[in-house]
Design a protein around this motif. Structure first.
Motif, PDB file in Angstrom:
ATOM      1  N   ILE A 326     -35.673   5.053 -25.435  1.00  0.00           N
ATOM      2  CA  ILE A 326     -35.664   5.519 -26.825  1.00  0.00           C
ATOM      3  C   ILE A 326     -37.102   5.682 -27.322  1.00  0.00           C
ATOM      4  O   ILE A 326     -37.397   6.525 -28.150  1.00  0.00           O
ATOM      5  N   ASP A 327     -37.988   4.890 -26.756  1.00  0.00           N
ATOM      6  CA  ASP A 327     -39.411   5.065 -27.080  1.00  0.00           C
ATOM      7  C   ASP A 327     -39.891   6.470 -26.748  1.00  0.00           C
ATOM      8  O   ASP A 327     -40.640   7.088 -27.501  1.00  0.00           O
ATOM      9  N   ASP A 328     -39.445   6.935 -25.578  1.00  0.00           N
ATOM     10  CA  ASP A 328     -39.824   8.295 -25.174  1.00  0.00           C
ATOM     11  C   ASP A 328     -39.286   9.318 -26.162  1.00  0.00           C
ATOM     12  O   ASP A 328     -39.976  10.270 -26.533  1.00  0.00           O
ATOM     13  N   LEU A 329     -38.052   9.099 -26.567  1.00  0.00           N
ATOM     14  CA  LEU A 329     -37.426  10.018 -27.519  1.00  0.00           C
ATOM     15  C   LEU A 329     -38.206  10.028 -28.830  1.00  0.00           C
ATOM     16  O   LEU A 329     -38.514  11.073 -29.397  1.00  0.00           O
ATOM     17  N   TYR A 330     -38.586   8.815 -29.253  1.00  0.00           N
ATOM     18  CA  TYR A 330     -39.353   8.683 -30.492  1.00  0.00           C
ATOM     19  C   TYR A 330     -40.668   9.458 -30.385  1.00  0.00           C
ATOM     20  O   TYR A 330     -41.057  10.210 -31.282  1.00  0.00           O
ATOM     21  N   GLU A 331     -41.316   9.301 -29.257  1.00  0.00           N
ATOM     22  CA  GLU A 331     -42.603   9.984 -29.055  1.00  0.00           C
ATOM     23  C   GLU A 331     -42.430  11.502 -29.131  1.00  0.00           C
ATOM     24  O   GLU A 331     -43.251  12.218 -29.709  1.00  0.00           O
ATOM     25  N   GLN A 332     -41.324  12.004 -28.595  1.00  0.00           N
ATOM     26  CA  GLN A 332     -41.068  13.446 -28.652  1.00  0.00           C
ATOM     27  C   GLN A 332     -40.870  13.905 -30.096  1.00  0.00           C
ATOM     28  O   GLN A 332     -41.310  14.972 -30.484  1.00  0.00           O
ATOM     29  N   ILE A 374     -34.407   5.417 -37.907  1.00  0.00           N
ATOM     30  CA  ILE A 374     -33.503   4.553 -37.141  1.00  0.00           C
ATOM     31  C   ILE A 374     -34.258   3.892 -35.990  1.00  0.00           C
ATOM     32  O   ILE A 374     -34.183   2.676 -35.786  1.00  0.00           O
ATOM     33  N   ILE A 375     -35.004   4.699 -35.270  1.00  0.00           N
ATOM     34  CA  ILE A 375     -35.719   4.151 -34.099  1.00  0.00           C
ATOM     35  C   ILE A 375     -36.774   3.132 -34.546  1.00  0.00           C
ATOM     36  O   ILE A 375     -36.981   2.101 -33.904  1.00  0.00           O
ATOM     37  N   GLN A 376     -37.400   3.416 -35.695  1.00  0.00           N
ATOM     38  CA  GLN A 376     -38.395   2.468 -36.206  1.00  0.00           C
ATOM     39  C   GLN A 376     -37.775   1.103 -36.508  1.00  0.00           C
ATOM     40  O   GLN A 376     -38.454   0.083 -36.491  1.00  0.00           O
ATOM     41  N   SER A 377     -36.472   1.093 -36.817  1.00  0.00           N
ATOM     42  CA  SER A 377     -35.814  -0.176 -37.141  1.00  0.00           C
ATOM     43  C   SER A 377     -35.321  -0.929 -35.907  1.00  0.00           C
ATOM     44  O   SER A 377     -34.751  -2.010 -36.006  1.00  0.00           O
ATOM     45  N   GLU A 381     -37.303  -4.335 -27.542  1.00  0.00           N
ATOM     46  CA  GLU A 381     -36.337  -4.577 -26.473  1.00  0.00           C
ATOM     47  C   GLU A 381     -35.219  -3.519 -26.495  1.00  0.00           C
ATOM     48  O   GLU A 381     -34.860  -2.953 -25.458  1.00  0.00           O
ATOM     49  N   GLU A 382     -34.742  -3.259 -27.712  1.00  0.00           N
ATOM     50  CA  GLU A 382     -33.648  -2.295 -27.862  1.00  0.00           C
ATOM     51  C   GLU A 382     -34.085  -0.884 -27.463  1.00  0.00           C
ATOM     52  O   GLU A 382     -33.316  -0.108 -26.919  1.00  0.00           O
ATOM     53  N   ARG A 383     -35.332  -0.553 -27.768  1.00  0.00           N
ATOM     54  CA  ARG A 383     -35.817   0.789 -27.439  1.00  0.00           C
ATOM     55  C   ARG A 383     -35.947   0.980 -25.933  1.00  0.00           C
ATOM     56  O   ARG A 383     -35.735   2.055 -25.405  1.00  0.00           O
ATOM     57  N   GLN A 384     -36.328  -0.115 -25.246  1.00  0.00           N
ATOM     58  CA  GLN A 384     -36.477  -0.001 -23.802  1.00  0.00           C
ATOM     59  C   GLN A 384     -35.112   0.039 -23.111  1.00  0.00           C
ATOM     60  O   GLN A 384     -34.937   0.702 -22.109  1.00  0.00           O
ATOM     61  N   ASP A 385     -34.152  -0.676 -23.695  1.00  0.00           N
ATOM     62  CA  ASP A 385     -32.856  -0.754 -23.041  1.00  0.00           C
ATOM     63  C   ASP A 385     -31.742  -0.612 -24.074  1.00  0.00           C
ATOM     64  O   ASP A 385     -31.170  -1.602 -24.525  1.00  0.00           O
TER      65      ASP A 385
END
Ligand code: GTP
Ligand code: MG
Length: 435
Positions: A326-332, A374-377, A381-385
């Motif tokens: 999800i981190d990758d998605l956020y970066e995009q 949403i991703i910022q919240s 751990e959740e973003r990685q998995d």
């Protein structure tokens, strides 16, 4: 060709495309830029004011036709107005079963002799049989000049360097070629700057040779002064056409064409260099498209913007192999933001007006904005998995980002879908974009 004019117009367009919003100020600035550029190119003030006030008035009107962005609409206005001042296309169509005589006239140094050879080569390419007659008995070395040019273009030449009467040579030359050629081009001596004189002599040769067409060759570097020549010529001969030469680098070339066109004369050819291939039939639409760079301007701008985004190789590889986090998605999403608004990205893409109608970009933009919240919240751990996202985590994230739980679930669903698609297509459709 007309580099200054081209650059001025393109810079104005670029500025408009890059402006954050197309408001009254941006429109006025655009109109002002266009004015300055056209005036610098020696386009007549009256013409400039006429077309720019029209563009401004139309652009400020709030209703833009459905499916068009305001930017496209304004560029289109400019395109139409420029095409309009350049007149209509006048095709030269000569029969192949008889011999037509074309007479070139024009003031000294306007480019007649060079143009005779260019035109000869042009018609050879169109599968005509062409002969050129040197009827310039005035300029020393005129015959030699034409001989060299004709040799280069592999065009048959008729001349009599010793003969004193231009009319005699013209009549003889016409007779000489009449049987085997279907086009005979007659080059004449340059008249001096006086238009009256030019017209008088032109009429005289015209009446004795009786050509199918008289072409007035105008030097494009004189700018709007071409108006006087073109008008006098237009009034004197109903079978005439105009040729404008030296448009390569001529700062005033735009003005020359606009002025000649405003006399209702037919501009048949333009010439953009000393080479024999630097000739083209004058087609206003094609001419303006090339000036404005429509067609490739959008693609160029898009490429420029893409280049501004730094690619992150490991991340790109991860995304394309379907292993994105999800981190990758956020970066995009952040990178997308760098492009500006979604609408702006879509506008930069060729063929967008069609797609534009079916996409509600505001809605899409709102959604992406929510995703960022949403991703910022989410925790690291959740973003990685994201697989660990259970009902209580989702509730917490929804509350933290001020959205419905439904929307958090939707993001997770979309994220999983993306991963599947990426894995299947090996990231094909995103590859260019990310790079
Ligand atoms: N840059 C540029 N130079 C040109 C062009 N056409 C002609 N010239 C140059 O302009 C000069 C005059 O061209 P000519 O073809 O001799 O002109 P002309 O009208 O026959 O001249 P006269 O016979 O003396 O009246 C030459 O040096 C040409 O090479 C053009 O389209 N671009
Ligand atoms: Mg000459």
């Amino acid at each position: 060709m007309l580099d200054q004019l081209k650059e001025g117009l393109r810079n104005a367009i670029k500025k408009l495309i890059y402006s954050d919003i197309v408001d009254e100020q941006a429109i006025k600035e655009f109109v002002h830029d266009i004015q300055r550029t056209l005036l610098q190119s020696d386009v007549n003030v009256k013409i400039v004011l006429e077309i720019t006030s029209k563009i401004e008035k139309e652009a400020l009107k709030s209703e833009i036709p459905a499916g068009l962005s305001k930017r496209d609409y304004i560029i289109n206005l400019l395109y139409n107005e420029l095409v309009k001042i350049l007149g209509t296309e006048n095709k030269v169509e000569l029969p192949k079963n008889t011999c037509s005589t074309l007479l070139l006239v024009g003031i000294q140094g306007s480019g007649k002799t060079t143009f005779a050879a260019k035109l000869g080569k042009y018609f050879l390419r169109e599968s005509y049989q062409v002969g050129i007659v040197c009827a310039d008995t005035f300029r020393p070395g005129a015959y030699e000049q034409l001989k060299t040019l004709c040799a280069r273009g592999k065009i048959d030449l008729f001349g009599k360097p010793e003969e004193k009467s231009a009319i005699m040579i013209a009549i003889e030359g016409k007779k000489h070629f009449e049987r085997d050629k279907n086009i005979v081009i007659i080059d004449t001596a340059g008249r001096h700057k006086e238009e009256k004189e030019l017209i008088k002599e032109m009429k005289e040769i015209d009446s004795k040779i009786n050509p199918q067409m008289v072409l007035l060759v105008i030097d494009g570097t004189i700018g709007q002064q071409s108006f006087a020549q073109a008008r006098a010529f237009h009034e004197a001969t109903p079978i005439g056409g105009i040729v404008i030469t030296k448009l390569d680098g001529a700062a005033k070339g735009g003005g020359a064409i606009a002025a000649a066109a405003s006399t209702q004369s037919k501009i048949l050819f333009i010439s953009t260099g000393e080479g024999l291939d630097d000739i083209e039939a004058f087609v206003p639409e094609r001419f303006v498209s090339r000036l404005l760079g429509l067609g490739d301007i959008k693609a160029i701008l898009e490429r420029v913007k893409q280049a501004e985004i730094e690619p992150d190789e490991p991340r790109a590889r991860r995304i394309m192999s379907g292993k994105m986090t999800i981190d990758d998605l956020y970066e995009q999403l952040i990178q997308l933001k760098k492009f500006g608004s979604i609408r702006k990205i879509l506008e930069l893409l060729p063929g967008m007006p069609e797609i534009d109608r079916t996409i509600d970009t505001n809605e899409l933009e709102n959604k992406l904005e929510k995703w960022r919240f949403i991703i910022q919240s989410m925790t690291k751990e959740e973003r990685q998995d994201p697989d660990i996202l259970n009902a209580s985590r989702i509730r917490r994230i929804a509350r933290g980002s001020g959205v419905d739980e439904k929307e958090v679930k939707e993001l997770i669903k979309q994220y999983n879908n993306m991963k599947i698609v990426m894995k299947k297509t090996k990231g094909k459709f995103l590859r260019g974009f990310i790079r």
